[in-house]
Enzyme design. Structure first.
Site: not given
Length: 292
Positions: A105, A107-109, A126, A170, A221
């Site tokens: 989530a 969903g970009g990657k 997820d 990530d 990040c």
């Protein structure tokens, strides 16, 4: 607390500052549905300004008087609003074969991995049903049939009984001072260490789900060494058949090889740190691991 975090960062990057250039909004062209040329022409007619991000394949900074998330082209899935460094993780991984996104989530990657590898299947995990629904919506909007969404805690990915050639993790993390107002006042060292424990569990699960010769892209990040270099250092010490692949880019700094007066695995110089005051982007850490 701001001074506390600055002192920590300066052990790795002496000129670090918590001031940075304002992040620019970025998009990723969905080449499954359109071309960069066509999209630029369409958005330029609406007086939007697009600038190619030189170190990305499909990424553009966008400036517009309208909301880029409310255009017809966005709703039709011609592009996805995604931070440049988030896009970069997928491009560094160079996905192939069986692909796994362990924290999918929003969903970009996931969608970029599917876009880059249309002949592969991407398994997107997820543990939150509502967040997984967002992934499904983005997959459908972008027209990517090669994604399978699974509600699952990624720490137990071995339950699937599958091994993967490309894994992106990530990891859930503490974020950084670019991500929210007053970030430093809301974080403690205990919080960071608690996140690191979960990250180690996730990375260990990724290792056991990885096929021989396969690759893991581990990213956060966060700028905290406990969540970045120390997590990877732990994995390298635990398993002899995992190695770091050098990440060679025109942006970013090499990862730390010492922390808190102790030497870390020297191979950590192959990882990459992205300091906001140097890149103008959100802080990020990336490591590319390969299993022998």
């Amino acid at each position: 607390m701001t001074e506390f975090f600055l002192r920590r960062y300066r052990e790795i990057c002496p000129d670090v500052t918590m001031e940075h250039a304002t992040k620019r909004q970025a998009l990723r062209v969905n080449t499954s549905k359109t071309t960069a040329k066509e999209l630029i022409a369409t958005l330029t007619k609406r007086d939007a300004k697009l600038e190619k991000i030189p170190w990305l394949e499909n990424g553009y900074w966008i400036e517009a008087d309208f909301s880029p998330g409310a255009t017809q082209e966005y709703l039709l899935g011609h592009y996805y609003l995604q931070g440049p460094l988030s896009q970069l993780t997928c491009e560094i991984l160079k996905p192939k074969g069986r692909i796994l996104d362990m924290a999918a989530a929003p969903g970009g990657k996931t969608t970029y991995l599917a876009q880059m590898s249309p002949d592969s299947v991407v398994i997107a995990l997820d543990n939150d049903a509502a967040r997984l629904a967002v992934v499904r919506n983005n997959v459908e909007r972008l027209g990517l049939p090669n994604v399978v969404c699974v509600k699952k805690d990624a720490r137990f990915v071995r339950d699937l009984g599958e091994r993967f050639d490309s894994i992106i993790l990530d990891a859930p993390c503490s974020g950084n001072f670019c991500s929210e107002s007053g970030w430093a006042e809301k974080r403690t060292l205990q919080d960071i260490k608690a996140n690191a424990r979960v990250q180690r569990e996730l990375l260990k699960a990724a290792y056991f789900a990885l096929e021989t010769g396969g690759s893991i892209l581990y990213s956060t990040c966060s700028l905290e060494p406990e969540e970045d270099e120390l997590v990877v250092d732990w994995l390298l010490k635990k398993y002899e058949n995992i190695d770091l692949v050098p990440i060679e880019l025109e942006i970013g700094d090499q990862g730390a090889i010492t922390w808190n007066g102790k030497d870390l695995d020297k191979r950590l110089s192959r990882t990459r740190r992205f300091w906001p005051h140097k890149t103008g982007e959100e802080g990020f850490f990336m490591a590319l691991l390969r299993r022998a």
